[in-house]
Scaffold this motif. Structure first.
Motif, short mmCIF file in Angstrom:
data_model
loop_
_atom_site.label_atom_id
_atom_site.label_comp_id
_atom_site.label_asym_id
_atom_site.label_seq_id
_atom_site.Cartn_x
_atom_site.Cartn_y
_atom_site.Cartn_z
N THR A 168 0.96 -1.10 -0.22
CA THR A 168 -0.04 0.33 0.35
C THR A 168 0.85 1.49 0.04
O THR A 168 2.04 1.32 -0.39
CB THR A 168 -1.23 -0.10 0.70
OG1 THR A 168 -0.40 -0.06 2.64
CG2 THR A 168 -2.28 -1.24 1.12
N TYR A 170 0.76 5.37 1.23
CA TYR A 170 1.14 6.40 2.84
C TYR A 170 1.70 7.13 2.34
O TYR A 170 2.69 7.73 1.72
CB TYR A 170 1.00 5.33 3.91
CG TYR A 170 2.88 5.88 4.42
CD1 TYR A 170 2.80 7.23 5.17
CD2 TYR A 170 3.44 4.73 3.98
CE1 TYR A 170 4.25 6.27 5.84
CE2 TYR A 170 4.83 5.28 4.30
CZ TYR A 170 4.91 5.81 5.08
OH TYR A 170 6.41 5.70 5.88
N THR A 171 0.83 8.40 2.99
CA THR A 171 1.88 10.02 3.07
C THR A 171 2.45 10.25 4.20
O THR A 171 1.86 9.87 5.67
CB THR A 171 1.00 10.99 2.03
OG1 THR A 171 0.15 11.16 3.10
CG2 THR A 171 0.68 11.22 1.01
N SER A 173 1.07 12.61 6.62
CA SER A 173 0.48 13.54 6.83
C SER A 173 0.17 13.64 8.30
O SER A 173 -0.37 12.18 8.84
CB SER A 173 -1.03 13.78 6.18
OG SER A 173 -1.42 12.32 5.89
N ALA A 175 -3.50 13.44 8.79
CA ALA A 175 -4.26 12.66 8.93
C ALA A 175 -3.85 11.06 9.26
O ALA A 175 -4.68 10.31 9.65
CB ALA A 175 -5.08 13.11 7.46
N GLU A 176 -2.85 10.82 8.67
CA GLU A 176 -2.20 9.03 8.51
C GLU A 176 -1.56 9.06 9.24
O GLU A 176 -1.42 8.10 10.46
CB GLU A 176 -1.87 9.22 7.35
CG GLU A 176 -2.60 9.13 6.27
CD GLU A 176 -2.13 8.25 4.71
OE1 GLU A 176 -1.41 7.58 4.88
OE2 GLU A 176 -1.97 9.43 3.26
N CYS A 177 -0.84 9.96 10.13
CA CYS A 177 0.25 9.92 10.82
C CYS A 177 0.32 10.25 11.90
O CYS A 177 0.78 10.24 13.56
CB CYS A 177 2.11 9.72 10.79
SG CYS A 177 2.39 9.17 8.55
N ASN A 180 2.39 15.92 11.44
CA ASN A 180 3.14 16.12 10.13
C ASN A 180 4.86 16.67 10.01
O ASN A 180 5.24 17.34 9.04
CB ASN A 180 3.09 17.26 9.06
CG ASN A 180 2.84 18.34 9.73
OD1 ASN A 180 3.28 18.48 10.73
ND2 ASN A 180 2.92 19.50 8.97
N GLY A 223 3.59 0.62 11.09
CA GLY A 223 2.51 1.24 11.05
C GLY A 223 1.75 0.28 11.64
O GLY A 223 1.76 -0.90 11.46
N ASP A 233 4.42 -0.85 3.12
CA ASP A 233 3.72 0.59 3.22
C ASP A 233 4.54 1.15 2.63
O ASP A 233 5.58 2.02 3.28
CB ASP A 233 2.95 1.25 3.91
CG ASP A 233 1.21 2.04 4.38
OD1 ASP A 233 1.19 1.66 2.91
OD2 ASP A 233 1.15 2.79 4.86
N LYS A 239 -1.26 12.63 -1.70
CA LYS A 239 -2.54 11.39 -1.12
C LYS A 239 -3.46 10.89 -2.34
O LYS A 239 -3.14 10.10 -2.71
CB LYS A 239 -3.62 12.86 -0.26
CG LYS A 239 -4.05 11.68 0.20
CD LYS A 239 -3.84 10.59 1.49
CE LYS A 239 -5.25 10.26 1.86
NZ LYS A 239 -4.90 9.63 2.54
N ASN A 243 -3.67 7.38 -3.38
CA ASN A 243 -4.95 6.36 -3.62
C ASN A 243 -4.62 5.92 -4.92
O ASN A 243 -5.39 4.64 -4.99
CB ASN A 243 -5.90 7.58 -3.47
CG ASN A 243 -5.74 8.06 -2.01
OD1 ASN A 243 -5.96 7.29 -1.18
ND2 ASN A 243 -6.62 9.43 -2.20
#
Length: 267
Positions: A168, A170-171, A173, A175-177, A180, A223, A233, A239, A243
Motif C-alpha cells: 500500500t 501512505y503519506t 501527513s 491525517a495518516e501519522c 506532519n 504502521g 507501506d 495523497k 490513492n
C-alpha cells in the motif's frame, strides 16, 4: 756256390721281394685307408658344421623373413592408422575453426546483449528516478530527505526473491501519522519513494528491498496496519498518487538484511 744253392737263391729272392712288396702294399693300403679315414672324418666334420651353419642361417633367414612380414604388416597398419588420424585431425581442425567462429559469434552476441542490458539498466534506473521523483511531489512534512536520484552501477542487483508482498502507499501527513513531522519510526527523516513501513518483527530497520515495478526501498518505518512478513507501506508525498496506486501485490527481493539502524543507505 754250388748249382743247387744258386738254383734255390733265385726263387728265394723272388719270394722275399714278393713278401716285401706285399708288406709294403699292405702298409701303403693301411696308410691310404688311414689318410682317407682322416680325410673323410674331416670332410664329415666340415659337412656337419656346414650343414649346422646352413640350418642356422636358414632359420635366421626364415625368422628374418617372418619378422619382415610382421614389420610389413605393422607398417601397413601404421599407415592405415596414420591416414585415419590424419583424417580425424583434419576433421578436428575443421571443427575447431567452426567452434572458433561460433565463439566469436557468441562474443559478438554477448557484447550486444551487454549493451542492451546496460541500456535496460539505465532505463530501469531512469524509470525508478522518475517514479521516486513523482513520489516526492506533494505536501511535504516538516522533516524529510530530498531524493537525489539513484545512480547506475552497470547492473541491477535484485538479491534473493522472497515472495509477493501486499503493498500500500501512505503519506507522512497528520491525517495518516497523527502529525506532519515526517520523522520515521527509525528516527530518520522520511525519503519519498525510498522509505517503506514494514513489520519490525520480521524486517529490521535498514533492510534494503528491491520491489519489482517500484525499485529499491529501505525499511525505515512501521504502521499500525502493517502486520506480517509479506506486507509493506510505500512512502509518497501526494495523497492522490497514493490513492491511485491503491493496494496490490508486488514481487519483492531481499538485497540486504538490515541491523536495526539507518547508517548509510547504499544500493
Amino acid at each position: 756256390m754250388s748249382n743247387d744253392e744258386a738254383s734255390l737263391s733265385g726263387p728265394l729272392r723272388r719270394s722275399r721281394k714278393h713278401r716285401f712288396f706285399k708288406r709294403f702294399l699292405t702298409y701303403f693300403l693301411f696308410a691310404a685307408v688311414g689318410i682317407l679315414t682322416v680325410i673323410n672324418l674331416s670332410i664329415y666334420s666340415w659337412y656337419s658344421e656346414t650343414k649346422k651353419n646352413y640350418q642356422e642361417a636358414f632359420l635366421k633367414a626364415e625368422n628374418a623373413s617372418y619378422e619382415n612380414s610382421n614389420l610389413t604388416a605393422e607398417n601397413e597398419a601404421l599407415k592405415n592408422d596414420y591416414n585415419l588420424l590424419k583424417k580425424e585431425y583434419e576433421k578436428i581442425l575443421k571443427q575447431n575453426e567452426e567452434i572458433s567462429e561460433l565463439i566469436q559469434e557468441l562474443k559478438d552476441k554477448n557484447e550486444e546483449l551487454e549493451k542492451i542490458n546496460k541500456e535496460l539498466v539505465e532505463d530501469n534506473i531512469e524509470l525508478q528516478n522518475s517514479l521516486k521523483t513523482a513520489a516526492s511531489i506533494g505536501i511535504k512534512p516538516q522533516s524529510y530527505t530530498n531524493f537525489e536520484g539513484i545512480s547506475t552501477r552497470g547492473s541491477i542487483e535484485r538479491g534473493e526473491y522472497i515472495g509477493k508482498f501486499l503493498g500500500t502507499f501512505y503519506t507522512p501527513s497528520a491525517a495518516e501519522c497523527g502529525n506532519n513531522k515526517g520523522i520515521t519510526r527509525s528516527g530518520h527523516p522520511i525519503i519519498p519513494g525510498i522509505s517503506v513501513a514494514i513489520d519490525e518483527e520480521y524486517w529490521p530497520f535498514g533492510t534494503i528491498f528491491y520491489i519489482k515495478g517500484l525499485g529499491y526501498a529501505v525499511a525505515m518505518d512501521t504502521g499500525s496496519a502493517i502486520k506480517g512478513k509479506y506486507r509493506f507501506d510505500f512512502a509518497v508525498f501526494d495523497k492522490d498518487f497514493a490513492n491511485k496506486m491503491g493496494k496490490s501485490y508486488w514481487d519483492v527481493y531481499l538485497v540486504k538484511l538490515g541491523n536495526g539502524k539507518i547508517e548509510d543507505i547504499s544500493f
